[in-house]
Design an enzyme around this catalytic site. Sequence first.
Site, PDB file in Angstrom:
ATOM      1  N   CYS A 123       0.677  -1.361   0.021  1.00 21.89           N
ATOM      2  CA  CYS A 123      -0.183   0.039  -0.079  1.00 21.89           C
ATOM      3  C   CYS A 123       0.780   1.230   0.108  1.00 21.89           C
ATOM      4  CB  CYS A 123      -0.837  -0.020   1.249  1.00 21.89           C
ATOM      5  SG  CYS A 123      -1.725   1.386   1.469  1.00 21.89           S
TER       6      CYS A 123
ATOM      7  N   CYS B 265       0.123   3.820   2.958  1.00 22.20           N
ATOM      8  CA  CYS B 265       0.490   3.095   3.986  1.00 22.20           C
ATOM      9  C   CYS B 265       2.144   3.381   4.131  1.00 22.20           C
ATOM     10  CB  CYS B 265       0.239   1.729   4.099  1.00 22.20           C
ATOM     11  SG  CYS B 265      -1.316   1.202   4.081  1.00 22.20           S
TER      12      CYS B 265
END
Length: 105
Positions: A29, A32
Amino acid sequence: MATVINDANYKSLLESGKPVVIDFWAPWCGPCRSIAPIIEELATAYEGRAIIGKYDVDEGDELGVEYGIRNIPTLLFFDKEGNMVDKHVGTITRDALTAKIDALL
C-alpha cells in the site's frame, strides 16, 4: 519502533492502561508506506506513554473484521480504558496525528 500488533496480542495491548493507536496497513500500500516514517517516529517519541503499533492486514484479519476496516491506511485510536474513541482513514500529517495522540494522554 512501532509495536507489531496482531490477532494474538491486540487484546492485551488494549488492556495495558495506556492509549493505543493502531495503524492498519499492508506492505504493498503506497499511502501506508508514506505515513510509515511518521508512525515509527511517533512510536519512539511516545514510548512509555502510549502504544503506537502497526497491524498488517495481510497477516491477520480478526481485528480488521472486528472494527470493520475496509480501507488502508486506517488509524484507530483507543483511550486508556481500551475504548475506541477516534478513527482516521487515509494519510495524515505528523502534526494532525500528534494532536490526536496528545488528546488521548
